[in-house]
Motif scaffolding. Sequence first.
Motif, mmCIF file in Angstrom:
data_model
loop_
_atom_site.group_PDB
_atom_site.id
_atom_site.type_symbol
_atom_site.label_atom_id
_atom_site.label_comp_id
_atom_site.label_asym_id
_atom_site.label_seq_id
_atom_site.Cartn_x
_atom_site.Cartn_y
_atom_site.Cartn_z
ATOM 1 N N GLY A 1 0.791 -1.224 0.000
ATOM 2 C CA GLY A 1 0.000 0.000 0.000
ATOM 3 C C GLY A 1 0.817 1.265 0.000
ATOM 4 O O GLY A 1 0.350 2.312 0.449
ATOM 5 N N GLU A 2 2.037 1.209 -0.512
ATOM 6 C CA GLU A 2 2.889 2.395 -0.514
ATOM 7 C C GLU A 2 2.373 3.412 -1.522
ATOM 8 O O GLU A 2 2.138 3.108 -2.678
ATOM 9 N N ASP A 3 2.194 4.625 -1.071
ATOM 10 C CA ASP A 3 1.731 5.727 -1.904
ATOM 11 C C ASP A 3 2.953 6.395 -2.516
ATOM 12 O O ASP A 3 3.831 6.854 -1.794
ATOM 13 N N PRO A 4 3.039 6.492 -3.845
ATOM 14 C CA PRO A 4 4.240 7.054 -4.457
ATOM 15 C C PRO A 4 4.349 8.572 -4.379
ATOM 16 O O PRO A 4 5.384 9.125 -4.722
ATOM 17 N N PHE B 1 15.580 5.680 -13.610
ATOM 18 C CA PHE B 1 15.706 7.105 -13.314
ATOM 19 C C PHE B 1 15.100 7.448 -11.967
ATOM 20 O O PHE B 1 14.648 8.550 -11.744
ATOM 21 N N GLY B 2 15.114 6.522 -11.037
ATOM 22 C CA GLY B 2 14.674 6.818 -9.676
ATOM 23 C C GLY B 2 13.300 6.259 -9.368
ATOM 24 O O GLY B 2 12.521 5.980 -10.252
ATOM 25 N N GLY B 3 13.033 6.131 -8.075
ATOM 26 C CA GLY B 3 11.743 5.620 -7.640
ATOM 27 C C GLY B 3 11.569 4.154 -7.944
ATOM 28 O O GLY B 3 10.489 3.705 -8.293
ATOM 29 N N HIS B 4 12.626 3.402 -7.812
ATOM 30 C CA HIS B 4 12.653 2.007 -8.245
ATOM 31 C C HIS B 4 11.489 1.193 -7.682
ATOM 32 O O HIS B 4 10.914 0.373 -8.378
ATOM 33 N N GLN B 5 11.133 1.439 -6.426
ATOM 34 C CA GLN B 5 10.063 0.641 -5.826
ATOM 35 C C GLN B 5 8.698 0.958 -6.420
ATOM 36 O O GLN B 5 7.739 0.273 -6.137
ATOM 37 N N PHE B 6 8.593 1.994 -7.260
ATOM 38 C CA PHE B 6 7.323 2.346 -7.885
ATOM 39 C C PHE B 6 7.276 1.937 -9.356
ATOM 40 O O PHE B 6 6.396 2.359 -10.088
ATOM 41 N N PRO C 1 -3.792 7.368 -7.347
ATOM 42 C CA PRO C 1 -2.778 6.478 -6.774
ATOM 43 C C PRO C 1 -1.525 6.292 -7.639
ATOM 44 O O PRO C 1 -0.563 5.676 -7.192
ATOM 45 N N PHE C 2 -1.524 6.851 -8.840
ATOM 46 C CA PHE C 2 -0.397 6.653 -9.747
ATOM 47 C C PHE C 2 0.538 7.864 -9.810
ATOM 48 O O PHE C 2 1.643 7.772 -10.330
ATOM 49 N N TYR C 3 0.099 9.013 -9.305
ATOM 50 C CA TYR C 3 0.854 10.253 -9.439
ATOM 51 C C TYR C 3 1.948 10.331 -8.390
ATOM 52 O O TYR C 3 1.677 10.290 -7.191
ATOM 53 N N ARG C 4 3.211 10.470 -8.825
ATOM 54 C CA ARG C 4 4.340 10.596 -7.905
ATOM 55 C C ARG C 4 4.654 12.047 -7.603
ATOM 56 O O ARG C 4 5.262 12.338 -6.584
#
Length: 190
Positions: free
Chosen positions: A19-22, A48-53, A89-92
């Motif tokens: 449930g991690e929110d990016p 380019f970063g944010g690997h867990q997302f 839920p998709f917006y970082r």
Amino acid sequence: MEDSLSNWRFCCVVSKANGEDPIGSAPTSEHCLALEMQLPWTEKNSHFGGHQFAPTLIDLPYGHYWGHLTPEILELLVWHNGSVTELYPFYRGWAGLSKFEQIAEREIWMQEGWDWLNYHKSGQVLAMDEADEEWAEVCINFSAENGSIKGAYEARVEASGSVMTAWDSGNQIPLEEVKQYRVSHLVKVA
């Protein structure tokens, strides 16, 4: 190659399952290089970063980051032909803002709709808990390109819990606790 692909999927699976929110994870950038390309806008990039997302996308030249993408959501993302709330839920975040500013900016986008993505924006952290990063108060200023619309929002962002996630991929990667945040107060001030 197959091992690399399964490791890449592992990061996304762990962060989504937990449930991690990016939001607030997009790197802040002072400068960007925009290239004009014909459709389809596809570019292969190893990381380019944010690997867990992963899978992650940068919408150039605008600088919006997206994570946890699925094929089902791409049409809405590309053509802006539905409710912005489906993309929540998709917006970082936007690369021009810091972490807490990105969190507030997403909530503003939910209120302002698709036009928000085209506004010029700037942010400022007004106050924050620098020791523990439990809260921050931010201001987001915005204006339409032609200046016909402009204003500002102030928001309070607070920690709302935590999840366990993997920051990298591979075998036997330890999970780490990561704070999750929410906007507890949002007001249009100008």
